[in-house]
Scaffold this motif. Structure first.
Motif, PDB file in Angstrom:
ATOM      1  N   ASP A 151      -5.122  -1.853  -7.285  1.00  0.00           N
ATOM      2  CA  ASP A 151      -4.097  -0.813  -7.427  1.00  0.00           C
ATOM      3  C   ASP A 151      -2.809  -1.409  -7.969  1.00  0.00           C
ATOM      4  OD1 ASP A 151      -3.821  -2.374  -5.157  1.00  0.00           O
ATOM      5  OD2 ASP A 151      -2.848  -0.797  -4.003  1.00  0.00           O
ATOM      6  N   ARG A 153      -0.365  -0.586  -9.998  1.00  0.00           N
ATOM      7  CA  ARG A 153       0.901   0.157  -9.979  1.00  0.00           C
ATOM      8  C   ARG A 153       1.439   0.282  -8.553  1.00  0.00           C
ATOM      9  NH1 ARG A 153       1.620   5.722 -13.254  1.00  0.00           N
ATOM     10  NH2 ARG A 153       0.857   4.259 -14.821  1.00  0.00           N
ATOM     11  N   ASP A 154       0.586   0.684  -7.622  1.00  0.00           N
ATOM     12  CA  ASP A 154       1.029   0.841  -6.232  1.00  0.00           C
ATOM     13  C   ASP A 154       1.420  -0.502  -5.625  1.00  0.00           C
ATOM     14  OD1 ASP A 154       0.628   3.544  -6.379  1.00  0.00           O
ATOM     15  OD2 ASP A 154      -1.314   3.520  -5.370  1.00  0.00           O
ATOM     16  N   ASP A 157       4.800  -1.492  -6.898  1.00  0.00           N
ATOM     17  CA  ASP A 157       5.763  -0.640  -6.198  1.00  0.00           C
ATOM     18  C   ASP A 157       6.046  -1.211  -4.811  1.00  0.00           C
ATOM     19  OD1 ASP A 157       6.790   1.510  -4.486  1.00  0.00           O
ATOM     20  OD2 ASP A 157       6.277   2.891  -6.095  1.00  0.00           O
ATOM     21  N   THR A 158       4.996  -1.618  -4.096  1.00  0.00           N
ATOM     22  CA  THR A 158       5.156  -2.192  -2.750  1.00  0.00           C
ATOM     23  C   THR A 158       5.967  -3.482  -2.791  1.00  0.00           C
ATOM     24  OG1 THR A 158       3.068  -1.229  -1.983  1.00  0.00           O
ATOM     25  CG2 THR A 158       3.898  -3.139  -0.779  1.00  0.00           C
ATOM     26  N   GLY A 189       4.867   0.270 -11.891  1.00  0.00           N
ATOM     27  CA  GLY A 189       5.139   0.319 -10.457  1.00  0.00           C
ATOM     28  C   GLY A 189       6.504  -0.229 -10.110  1.00  0.00           C
ATOM     29  N   LYS A 314      -7.547  -2.096  -2.872  1.00  0.00           N
ATOM     30  CA  LYS A 314      -6.176  -2.206  -2.377  1.00  0.00           C
ATOM     31  C   LYS A 314      -5.708  -3.668  -2.310  1.00  0.00           C
ATOM     32  CE  LYS A 314      -4.869   2.039  -1.511  1.00  0.00           C
ATOM     33  NZ  LYS A 314      -3.670   2.594  -2.187  1.00  0.00           N
TER      34      LYS A 314
END
Length: 330
Positions: A151, A153-154, A157-158, A189, A314
């Motif tokens: 993931d 992009r996510d 972002d995190t 992200g 993930k």
């Protein structure tokens, strides 16, 4: 020597349950005495199957790929397949990859290199009505291909949100490699996290990386030349972060006292650096296993056209010593 036909020898070696125990023992003794081994090339020509898969990667020297390759080789071997590695092919790399198929040296392709022209690879010979290709790098929108990836992009972002939550407001990035196929998911992200926090995205705080230590060093040189510097950096991968931190240390800049740095991948050395690197951990070994299983299922599955599978895995934020709250720069 075994006093049987070649067809019986073949059955004994490939389907031993179809041959009597006495015959198997006689054939086994003849195999041992003669040192006989199967001529895999001749077998491939007869069956029109190489029992070999090809994995294409952009840089075998990057430890990120070595972990994936380990999983691919192990799982392929357990199902009776060999593995060929294509690394930085010269000339037109797509022609080089397709040659493996047209010369009957490979049955399927695991693609971990998003820099290649995927449109040129979508005419690979079909196997059981399906494309024998699994993509495992950046997503290619609308491509009818099987996909296994993390993931990106996510996860980016995190990582960026971690810096924001520490109190950083001036955040830069050494972005991932961009390709003709896609916009970097990790950079998307990064920007998404900054926009959500109403923080400025400054173009002079964005450097183009190439996923190497050298690329991180080049970015650090530019960072040092700035009058106003970011207090935190999100790097597109761990090797970039390592190069960035090492060059700043040479200039007397401390991480995380003067600048916090987050990487991406969690390669083995990341936890042993000084400071230990905060990073996004990708499930690299599992990614290799899932991609291999998917490709072999395509090669061995029913003869019927199928809908391509998309598996998004993930990543996990691993907080270590390279990130901290910013000092008071007022």
């Amino acid at each position: 020597m075994a006093e049987v036909s070649s067809a019986t020898v073949s059955r004994a070696l490939t389907s031993p349950e179809r041959v009597s125990e006495a015959t198997r023992e006689r054939i086994t003794a003849a195999v041992v005495e003669t040192g006989y081994t199967v001529n895999q090339m001749a077998r491939s020509l007869r069956l029109r199957a190489a029992k070999t898969i090809l994995i294409a990667i952009p840089n075998i020297g990057n430890p990120f790929y070595s972990t994936i390759l380990d999983a691919v080789v192990q799982d392929a071997a357990e199902r009776g397949y060999g593995v060929l590695v294509a690394n930085r092919l010269g000339g037109d790399p797509t022609l080089g990859l397709k040659d493996y198929f047209y010369s009957n040296r490979a049955d399927g392709l695991l693609l971990f290199d998003a820099t290649l022209n995927l449109e040129a690879l979508q005419d690979l010979p079909l196997v059981r009505g399906n494309r024998p290709l699994v993509l495992s790098c950046d997503d290619i929108p609308d491509a009818p291909l099987d996909l296994v990836m993390t993931d990106n992009r996510d996860a980016a972002d995190t990582a960026t949100r971690h810096l924001i939550e520490l109190g950083h407001k001036r955040i830069g990035t050494v972005r991932s490699r961009t390709t003709p196929n896609v916009v970097s998911e990790r950079h998307s992200g990064f920007e998404r996290a900054l926009k959500r926090a109403n923080l400025l995205i400054r173009q002079d705080w964005i450097w183009q990386g190439d996923h190497t230590i050298g690329g991180g060093i080049v970015a650090a040189e530019s960072w040092l030349a700035l009058n106003e510097r970011p207090t935190a950096m999100f790097c597109g991968n761990d090797e970039t972060a390592i190069g960035f931190i090492s060059r700043l240390r040479q200039a007397g800049i401390d991480c995380p006292r003067d600048v916090s740095v987050v990487g991406f991948d969690d390669i083995a050395v990341a936890q042993h650096l000084s400071p230990a690197l905060t990073t996004m951990r990708q499930p690299r070994y599992y990614m290799g296993k899932v991609a291999t299983a998917l490709l072999l299922d395509i090669l061995e599955g029913p003869t019927a056209e199928r809908t391509p599978t998309r598996r998004i895995l993930k990543s996990e934020l691993i907080i270590r010593a390279s990130t901290a709250s910013p000092r008071d720069f007022n």
